[in-house]
Design a protein around this motif. Structure first.
Motif, short mmCIF file in Angstrom:
data_model
loop_
_atom_site.label_atom_id
_atom_site.label_comp_id
_atom_site.label_asym_id
_atom_site.label_seq_id
_atom_site.Cartn_x
_atom_site.Cartn_y
_atom_site.Cartn_z
N LYS A 191 92.20 36.66 11.96
CA LYS A 191 90.85 36.82 11.48
C LYS A 191 90.00 38.30 12.05
CE LYS A 191 88.68 34.23 15.46
NZ LYS A 191 87.97 33.18 15.81
N ARG A 192 90.74 38.68 13.29
CA ARG A 192 90.46 40.09 13.80
C ARG A 192 90.96 41.16 13.23
NH1 ARG A 192 90.22 42.27 18.03
NH2 ARG A 192 88.27 43.17 17.50
N VAL A 193 91.66 41.16 12.37
CA VAL A 193 92.38 42.26 11.56
C VAL A 193 91.54 43.19 10.87
CG1 VAL A 193 94.03 42.89 9.85
CG2 VAL A 193 94.66 41.46 11.26
N GLY A 194 91.48 44.26 11.09
CA GLY A 194 90.34 45.10 10.66
C GLY A 194 89.09 45.08 11.12
N ASP A 195 88.78 44.51 12.22
CA ASP A 195 87.68 44.21 13.20
C ASP A 195 87.64 45.44 14.20
OD1 ASP A 195 85.52 43.90 14.63
OD2 ASP A 195 86.11 41.68 14.97
N CYS A 196 87.06 46.44 13.53
CA CYS A 196 87.36 47.78 14.70
C CYS A 196 85.72 48.38 14.98
CB CYS A 196 87.84 48.77 13.77
SG CYS A 196 89.42 48.45 13.06
N HIS A 197 84.92 47.33 15.55
CA HIS A 197 83.58 47.66 15.47
C HIS A 197 83.20 48.64 16.74
CE1 HIS A 197 84.10 44.06 17.98
NE2 HIS A 197 82.94 44.56 18.80
N LEU A 198 84.02 48.31 17.84
CA LEU A 198 83.65 49.44 18.72
C LEU A 198 83.99 51.02 18.85
CD1 LEU A 198 84.68 47.40 22.23
CD2 LEU A 198 82.57 48.05 21.31
N GLY A 199 85.11 51.04 18.19
CA GLY A 199 85.60 52.43 17.80
C GLY A 199 84.81 52.94 16.91
N LEU A 200 84.58 52.17 15.52
CA LEU A 200 83.45 52.43 14.52
C LEU A 200 82.19 53.01 15.18
CD1 LEU A 200 84.43 50.19 11.57
CD2 LEU A 200 84.66 52.43 11.59
N GLU A 201 81.53 52.02 15.91
CA GLU A 201 80.38 52.34 16.87
C GLU A 201 80.50 53.90 17.38
OE1 GLU A 201 79.46 49.01 18.88
OE2 GLU A 201 79.15 47.84 17.22
N ALA A 202 81.47 53.76 18.23
CA ALA A 202 81.57 55.31 18.79
C ALA A 202 81.52 56.52 17.99
CB ALA A 202 82.89 55.04 19.69
N VAL A 203 82.42 56.54 16.89
CA VAL A 203 82.48 57.46 16.09
C VAL A 203 81.19 57.82 15.17
CG1 VAL A 203 83.21 58.30 13.78
CG2 VAL A 203 84.94 57.17 15.33
N LEU A 204 80.38 56.87 14.85
CA LEU A 204 78.98 56.80 14.49
C LEU A 204 77.88 57.36 15.36
CD1 LEU A 204 78.82 53.73 12.05
CD2 LEU A 204 79.30 56.27 11.32
N ARG A 205 77.99 56.92 16.45
CA ARG A 205 76.98 57.24 17.50
C ARG A 205 77.15 58.76 17.85
NH1 ARG A 205 78.57 53.49 20.79
NH2 ARG A 205 80.19 54.77 22.15
N LEU A 206 78.52 59.19 17.96
CA LEU A 206 78.87 60.69 18.30
C LEU A 206 78.80 61.67 17.21
CD1 LEU A 206 81.56 59.67 21.16
CD2 LEU A 206 79.32 60.39 21.62
N ARG A 207 78.86 61.07 16.23
CA ARG A 207 78.63 62.01 14.62
C ARG A 207 80.00 62.69 14.52
NH1 ARG A 207 72.25 63.83 14.40
NH2 ARG A 207 71.44 61.74 14.60
#
Length: 258
Positions: free
Chosen positions: A218-234
């Motif tokens: 169920k966690r396959v593709g769940d990459c929220h921490l990494g995605l949030e960092a990329v978006l936060r840091l632009r």
């Protein structure tokens, strides 16, 4: 931002219930979430409790080929190898290369090192440093050298969860990651890198992948921490290599070296 691949997932081949699902379970979830590529990367051979056994690799390959027949998604066979000494040794031998489409590597606890001295002075020292939340400058440099040597000695595709448990000088590691074309993982469930660390890696020219480190389907593709960092840091899309396009890994280079 929508990712099209997840290169860090575990299955039941990571023993003792550390990975919860089958290869097909992971592949099915990846397909349902719209991914184009997934890697099955169970723990390396020297992980005493959870590591995949070499004798199980043919069975894993068979499971992968069967899953590829059922779902229109590319599936890679890999391993999340362990750095097992301060000299940068990892638990991969040349004979393993023919079996690997992708090679991930990081530091893990409960691994068998190359000697009793390394077991105590490298593995256990980092375990205790993590428990007591203190890593000496000497140990940090030893860890840094281990990562640098590993990237130069082996054709590693991705460094996993950098600076988690095993603390390093991120700038020194990033410079060699750039030099060796080694990707830095932004882990979906544990980030040992600070925002400052990630920006330093970017400034030095490193490229990244964002992975789930899924231990259950169920966690396959769940990459929220990494995605949030990329978006936060632009960070620009072009430095995230499992966004928009699929990276080319070092499989052919490894085979030539072996």
């Amino acid at each position: 931002m929508a990712l099209i691949a997840d290169y860090h997932t575990h299955t039941k081949y990571s023993r003792h219930n550390h990975g919860k699902g089958s290869v097909e379970d992971n592949v099915r979830v990846a397909y349902e979430k719209g991914l184009r590529q997934i890697a099955i990367t169970d723990h390396g051979f020297n992980q005493k409790l959870y590591g995949i056994r070499r004798k199980d690799i043919p069975s894993l390959r068979k499971d992968i080929e069967e899953a590829k027949e059922r779902y229109p998604i590319d599936v890679l066979l890999g391993v999340e190898a362990n750095i097992i000494s301060s000299k940068g040794d990892i638990d991969i031998v040349d004979e393993d290369y023919d079996n690997l489409d992708i090679l991930l590597c990081g530091f893990h606890q409960i691994v068998k090192s190359t000697s009793a001295r390394e077991q105590i002075g490298f593995v256990l020292k980092n375990v205790f440093a993590n428990i007591f939340k203190f890593t000496s400058k000497k140990q940090k440099q030893k860890n840094t050298n281990a990562y640098i040597n590993a990237m130069r000695k082996y054709d590693i595709d991705i460094i996993t969860h950098l600076n988690h448990i095993c603390k390093v000088d991120v700038e020194q590691v990033a410079k060699v990651a750039k030099e060796t074309n080694t990707l830095i993982e932004l882990n979906g469930k544990r980030l040992g890198l600070t925002d400052k660390d990630i920006l330093k890696c970017y400034e030095l020219g490193c490229k990244f992948v964002i992975n789930s480190d899924a231990h259950s389907p169920k966690r396959v593709g769940d990459c929220h921490l990494g995605l949030e960092a990329v978006l936060r840091l632009r960070l620009p899309d072009s430095v995230i290599l499992n966004y928009n396009d699929l990276p080319k890994f070092k499989k052919d280079k490894r085979k030539k070296r072996s």
